[in-house]
Write a protein that holds these residues in place. Structure first.
Motif, PDB file in Angstrom:
ATOM      1  N   SER A  48      36.049  41.888  60.491  1.00 29.61           N
ATOM      2  CA  SER A  48      37.466  41.814  60.113  1.00 29.61           C
ATOM      3  C   SER A  48      37.683  40.739  59.056  1.00 29.61           C
ATOM      4  CB  SER A  48      38.321  41.546  61.348  1.00 29.61           C
ATOM      5  OG  SER A  48      37.898  40.365  62.008  1.00 29.61           O
ATOM      6  N   ARG A  49      36.857  39.683  59.077  1.00 26.14           N
ATOM      7  CA  ARG A  49      36.987  38.636  58.054  1.00 26.14           C
ATOM      8  C   ARG A  49      36.659  39.192  56.673  1.00 26.14           C
ATOM      9  NH1 ARG A  49      34.154  36.204  62.127  1.00 26.14           N
ATOM     10  NH2 ARG A  49      32.194  36.443  60.979  1.00 26.14           N
ATOM     11  N   GLU A  50      35.671  40.055  56.608  1.00 22.79           N
ATOM     12  CA  GLU A  50      35.297  40.635  55.315  1.00 22.79           C
ATOM     13  C   GLU A  50      36.399  41.545  54.786  1.00 22.79           C
ATOM     14  OE1 GLU A  50      30.442  40.649  55.845  1.00 22.79           O
ATOM     15  OE2 GLU A  50      31.635  42.299  56.653  1.00 22.79           O
ATOM     16  N   ILE A  51      37.035  42.300  55.666  1.00 20.29           N
ATOM     17  CA  ILE A  51      38.152  43.141  55.228  1.00 20.29           C
ATOM     18  C   ILE A  51      39.306  42.266  54.748  1.00 20.29           C
ATOM     19  CG2 ILE A  51      39.859  44.826  55.977  1.00 20.29           C
ATOM     20  CD1 ILE A  51      37.033  45.949  55.587  1.00 20.29           C
ATOM     21  N   ASP A  52      39.559  41.157  55.421  1.00 18.57           N
ATOM     22  CA  ASP A  52      40.599  40.227  54.957  1.00 18.57           C
ATOM     23  C   ASP A  52      40.270  39.710  53.557  1.00 18.57           C
ATOM     24  OD1 ASP A  52      41.963  40.540  57.330  1.00 18.57           O
ATOM     25  OD2 ASP A  52      41.211  38.673  58.227  1.00 18.57           O
ATOM     26  N   THR A  53      38.990  39.400  53.325  1.00 21.48           N
ATOM     27  CA  THR A  53      38.574  38.914  52.003  1.00 21.48           C
ATOM     28  C   THR A  53      38.772  39.985  50.943  1.00 21.48           C
ATOM     29  OG1 THR A  53      36.962  37.374  52.934  1.00 21.48           O
ATOM     30  CG2 THR A  53      36.611  38.062  50.651  1.00 21.48           C
ATOM     31  N   LEU A  54      38.383  41.221  51.246  1.00 24.66           N
ATOM     32  CA  LEU A  54      38.570  42.312  50.295  1.00 24.66           C
ATOM     33  C   LEU A  54      40.053  42.533  49.989  1.00 24.66           C
ATOM     34  CD1 LEU A  54      35.916  44.809  51.663  1.00 24.66           C
ATOM     35  CD2 LEU A  54      35.942  43.871  49.341  1.00 24.66           C
ATOM     36  N   THR A  55      40.879  42.470  51.008  1.00 18.74           N
ATOM     37  CA  THR A  55      42.315  42.682  50.826  1.00 18.74           C
ATOM     38  C   THR A  55      42.914  41.603  49.927  1.00 18.74           C
ATOM     39  OG1 THR A  55      42.454  43.695  53.030  1.00 18.74           O
ATOM     40  CG2 THR A  55      44.510  42.961  52.026  1.00 18.74           C
ATOM     41  N   ALA A  56      42.623  40.351  50.236  1.00 20.02           N
ATOM     42  CA  ALA A  56      43.176  39.251  49.440  1.00 20.02           C
ATOM     43  C   ALA A  56      42.642  39.278  48.015  1.00 20.02           C
ATOM     44  CB  ALA A  56      42.843  37.909  50.108  1.00 20.02           C
ATOM     45  N   SER A  57      41.367  39.592  47.845  1.00 18.27           N
ATOM     46  CA  SER A  57      40.771  39.624  46.512  1.00 18.27           C
ATOM     47  C   SER A  57      41.384  40.733  45.664  1.00 18.27           C
ATOM     48  CB  SER A  57      39.255  39.813  46.610  1.00 18.27           C
ATOM     49  OG  SER A  57      38.657  38.727  47.293  1.00 18.27           O
ATOM     50  N   ALA A  58      41.602  41.909  46.276  1.00 20.68           N
ATOM     51  CA  ALA A  58      42.198  43.021  45.535  1.00 20.68           C
ATOM     52  C   ALA A  58      43.623  42.688  45.106  1.00 20.68           C
ATOM     53  CB  ALA A  58      42.172  44.288  46.380  1.00 20.68           C
ATOM     54  N   ALA A  59      44.378  42.039  45.971  1.00 21.87           N
ATOM     55  CA  ALA A  59      45.744  41.654  45.612  1.00 21.87           C
ATOM     56  C   ALA A  59      45.731  40.681  44.438  1.00 21.87           C
ATOM     57  CB  ALA A  59      46.447  41.032  46.820  1.00 21.87           C
ATOM     58  N   THR A  60      44.810  39.725  44.442  1.00 21.49           N
ATOM     59  CA  THR A  60      44.708  38.774  43.324  1.00 21.49           C
ATOM     60  C   THR A  60      44.272  39.483  42.047  1.00 21.49           C
ATOM     61  OG1 THR A  60      44.169  36.969  44.839  1.00 21.49           O
ATOM     62  CG2 THR A  60      43.586  36.659  42.532  1.00 21.49           C
ATOM     63  N   LEU A  61      43.311  40.407  42.152  1.00 24.67           N
ATOM     64  CA  LEU A  61      42.862  41.150  40.974  1.00 24.67           C
ATOM     65  C   LEU A  61      44.009  41.951  40.365  1.00 24.67           C
ATOM     66  CD1 LEU A  61      39.357  42.401  42.135  1.00 24.67           C
ATOM     67  CD2 LEU A  61      39.810  40.956  40.132  1.00 24.67           C
ATOM     68  N   PHE A  62      44.858  42.501  41.195  1.00 21.28           N
ATOM     69  CA  PHE A  62      45.988  43.260  40.658  1.00 21.28           C
ATOM     70  C   PHE A  62      46.922  42.346  39.867  1.00 21.28           C
ATOM     71  CE2 PHE A  62      49.966  45.597  40.656  1.00 21.28           C
ATOM     72  CZ  PHE A  62      49.542  46.885  40.365  1.00 21.28           C
ATOM     73  N   GLU A  63      47.192  41.167  40.386  1.00 18.20           N
ATOM     74  CA  GLU A  63      48.012  40.199  39.653  1.00 18.20           C
ATOM     75  C   GLU A  63      47.358  39.829  38.321  1.00 18.20           C
ATOM     76  OE1 GLU A  63      48.390  36.925  42.289  1.00 18.20           O
ATOM     77  OE2 GLU A  63      49.720  37.976  43.704  1.00 18.20           O
ATOM     78  N   MET A  64      46.046  39.685  38.320  1.00 21.17           N
ATOM     79  CA  MET A  64      45.315  39.364  37.092  1.00 21.17           C
ATOM     80  C   MET A  64      45.422  40.512  36.083  1.00 21.17           C
ATOM     81  SD  MET A  64      42.085  37.669  39.122  1.00 21.17           S
ATOM     82  CE  MET A  64      40.938  37.569  37.751  1.00 21.17           C
ATOM     83  N   CYS A  65      45.384  41.736  36.581  1.00 26.84           N
ATOM     84  CA  CYS A  65      45.511  42.894  35.682  1.00 26.84           C
ATOM     85  C   CYS A  65      46.900  42.957  35.061  1.00 26.84           C
ATOM     86  CB  CYS A  65      45.205  44.186  36.438  1.00 26.84           C
ATOM     87  SG  CYS A  65      43.457  44.394  36.851  1.00 26.84           S
ATOM     88  N   VAL A  66      47.911  42.579  35.815  1.00 31.75           N
ATOM     89  CA  VAL A  66      49.271  42.513  35.253  1.00 31.75           C
ATOM     90  C   VAL A  66      49.313  41.487  34.120  1.00 31.75           C
ATOM     91  CG1 VAL A  66      51.663  41.896  35.742  1.00 31.75           C
ATOM     92  CG2 VAL A  66      50.387  43.303  37.369  1.00 31.75           C
ATOM     93  N   ALA A  67      48.700  40.335  34.334  1.00 29.01           N
ATOM     94  CA  ALA A  67      48.651  39.319  33.276  1.00 29.01           C
ATOM     95  C   ALA A  67      47.885  39.839  32.058  1.00 29.01           C
ATOM     96  CB  ALA A  67      48.008  38.038  33.803  1.00 29.01           C
ATOM     97  N   ALA A  68      46.823  40.595  32.304  1.00 27.39           N
ATOM     98  CA  ALA A  68      46.042  41.152  31.197  1.00 27.39           C
ATOM     99  C   ALA A  68      46.853  42.170  30.415  1.00 27.39           C
ATOM    100  CB  ALA A  68      44.758  41.794  31.728  1.00 27.39           C
ATOM    101  N   GLY A  69      47.643  43.000  31.101  1.00 28.93           N
ATOM    102  CA  GLY A  69      48.505  43.947  30.406  1.00 28.93           C
ATOM    103  C   GLY A  69      49.522  43.242  29.532  1.00 28.93           C
ATOM    104  N   ASP A  70      50.131  42.183  30.051  1.00 31.44           N
ATOM    105  CA  ASP A  70      51.059  41.386  29.247  1.00 31.44           C
ATOM    106  C   ASP A  70      50.364  40.846  28.000  1.00 31.44           C
ATOM    107  OD1 ASP A  70      53.273  41.683  30.924  1.00 31.44           O
ATOM    108  OD2 ASP A  70      52.808  39.881  32.088  1.00 31.44           O
ATOM    109  N   PHE A  71      49.131  40.374  28.180  1.00 31.56           N
ATOM    110  CA  PHE A  71      48.394  39.773  27.066  1.00 31.56           C
ATOM    111  C   PHE A  71      48.100  40.810  25.985  1.00 31.56           C
ATOM    112  CE2 PHE A  71      44.556  38.279  24.912  1.00 31.56           C
ATOM    113  CZ  PHE A  71      44.880  36.954  24.645  1.00 31.56           C
ATOM    114  N   VAL A  72      47.669  42.000  26.378  1.00 33.72           N
ATOM    115  CA  VAL A  72      47.367  43.047  25.397  1.00 33.72           C
ATOM    116  C   VAL A  72      48.610  43.398  24.586  1.00 33.72           C
ATOM    117  CG1 VAL A  72      46.738  45.481  25.131  1.00 33.72           C
ATOM    118  CG2 VAL A  72      45.430  44.019  26.677  1.00 33.72           C
TER     119      VAL A  72
END
Length: 434
Positions: A48-72
């Motif tokens: 369950s800890r690994e699933i928590d890590t995957l969930t949190a990491s994916a949420a952060t990656l999505f925020e990073m992709c939003v920043a990347a879209g703004d940058f482009v």
């Protein structure tokens, strides 16, 4: 995270997955034979800890992709991504969504997005953070097997205590939320409204059709109680009149297409004869044009150039860089990067990918995709040895529904490049209670 090679095998598993719509389970192989796309028996188990890590990491990656879209958009990088000029204004308008400028004037159009899939490199909590391989943001497939088939597998085999799989429920909620907002933003839409669904008729395996029909079913469950209708057509059945003369897009029965979910890549649409007409229609100042799902801004994310933009933005960020692998446009690849994966900006299913190690090409795949290319630092996929002597390399597909992590699907391959010969393998949480 571990691979359990000898799990339970249902005696009627082929009939089971066929009844769930996985009609494309037999994949042709280069030697003229076939292999099973669905892998019965083996599965991956997570804590369950690994699933928590995957969930949190994916949420952060999505925020990073939003920043990347703004940058482009802010730096007008469309040409570097190979996006033609006629598409750029609508990419901006759909990206800006319903943001307002000073004075309250709308900057964009509300254009719904339902789903996407991060492909992740990860080998468990003792191997470091998950790392992004790419973002299938426009036309991701392997959805029904992740949302439905592996859930029934777990129920029927009794493997594991749970599964990270809220995909179906999240899709139903996403249709309800996004179509509700769309009705508010575009008051001209008919009530009841018809949502059309389309894919490419020439795709012979049936995979695109079933993925599209599954999305249509989730929309039907979400929208029919509110009086909406859903309707299927092939992409080549879309009628395109003269937009400049006031004509619009319609289906074979002459019904105007208000909203269309398409399992058909934007980069393919850009090459169609109606491409410019499509974008002229979207720019109609009356805003009663066809709404496309996924929206044009997904071209910012489904392009492998996103990987280079993300590394440019976050490669020095101590909290976020470990979620990425160093990546550069090929023309900007630094001399120190001698081991890397060369990917076409718009490639699919692992085609035209090369792995270079210490300056020497170790393996590559054929295909029809040309450059430009992105070079992403080579980090081998984790390897799991099979008792039969094989070695398997998983890629974790984290499903993002309405911008939120919702579940997991895994494909594994015998080689280091995940291509159309990979297998789908189910997963569990806490199979052994560790």
């Amino acid at each position: 995270m571990r691979r359990i090679a000898e799990g339970a095998v249902r005696p009627d598993w082929r009939q089971q997955i066929a009844s769930q719509g996985i009609v494309f389970s037999e994949t042709p192989t280069p030697d003229g034979g076939t292999m099973s796309y669905w892998r019965e028996g083996p599965f991956y188990d997570f804590s369950s800890r690994e699933i928590d890590t995957l969930t949190a990491s994916a949420a952060t990656l999505f925020e990073m992709c939003v920043a990347a879209g703004d940058f482009v958009i802010d730096h007008n990088m469309f040409q570097l991504l190979g996006i033609p000029e006629f598409a750029r204004d609508q990419i901006k308008r759909t990206w800006w969504d319903d943001e307002t400028e000073p004075g309250g004037r709308s900057k964009g159009d509300y254009s719904p997005s339902i789903y996407g899939r991060f492909d992740i490199r990860y080998a468990g909590e003792f191997s470091g953070l998950p790392q992004l391989l790419e973002f299938n943001a426009d036309t991701p497939t392997s959805l029904p097997e992740a949302a439905v088939a592996q859930w029934y597998w777990m129920q029927q085999t009794g493997q594991g205590k749970d599964q990270w799989n809220g995909i179906h429920e999240a899709l139903v909620a996403a249709w309800q939320r996004n179509l509700g907002r769309l009705r508010q933003a575009r008051t001209h839409l008919l009530n009841p409204m018809t949502v059309h669904f389309a894919c490419d008729r020439s795709e012979e395996s049936g995979e695109d059709l079933f993925n599209t029909e599954y999305m249509m079913e989730t929309a039907r469950q979400a929208l029919e109680p509110q009086g909406y209708r859903v309707k299927f057509l092939w992409m080549d059945e879309i009628g395109a009149g003269d937009v400049q003369a006031g004509d619009r897009f319609y289906d074979p029965e002459g019904q105007h297409i208000d909203v269309l979910f398409k399992l058909y890549p934007w980069e393919w649409m850009l090459q169609e004869q109606f491409a410019k007409q499509c974008f002229r229609d979207m720019s109609d100042p009356r805003r009663d044009s066809t709404v496309w799902i996924e929206p044009p801004y997904k071209m910012l994310w489904s392009n492998k150039g996103l990987l280079a933009v993300l590394w440019h933005l976050f490669g020095d960020d101590p909290e976020k860089k470990d979620l990425l692998l160093p990546a550069y446009f090929e023309s900007e690849r630094p001399e120190w990067m001698t081991s890397y994966v060369r990917k076409p900006l718009l490639g699919r299913e692992g085609a035209n990918v090369s792995i270079i190690v210490d300056g020497v090409t170790k393996t590559s795949t054929p295909g029809d995709y040309g450059g430009p290319f992105v070079c992403q630092s080579f980090a081998p996929l984790p390897a799991y040895t099979d008792p039969r002597g094989g070695e398997w390399h998983p890629v974790l597909g984290v499903w993002m529904i309405d911008g939120e992590p919702a579940g997991l699907g895994i494909r594994e391959s015998a080689g280091l490049i995940t291509d159309n010969l990979s297998h789908f393998v189910p997963h569990t949480i806490d199979h052994s209670g560790f």
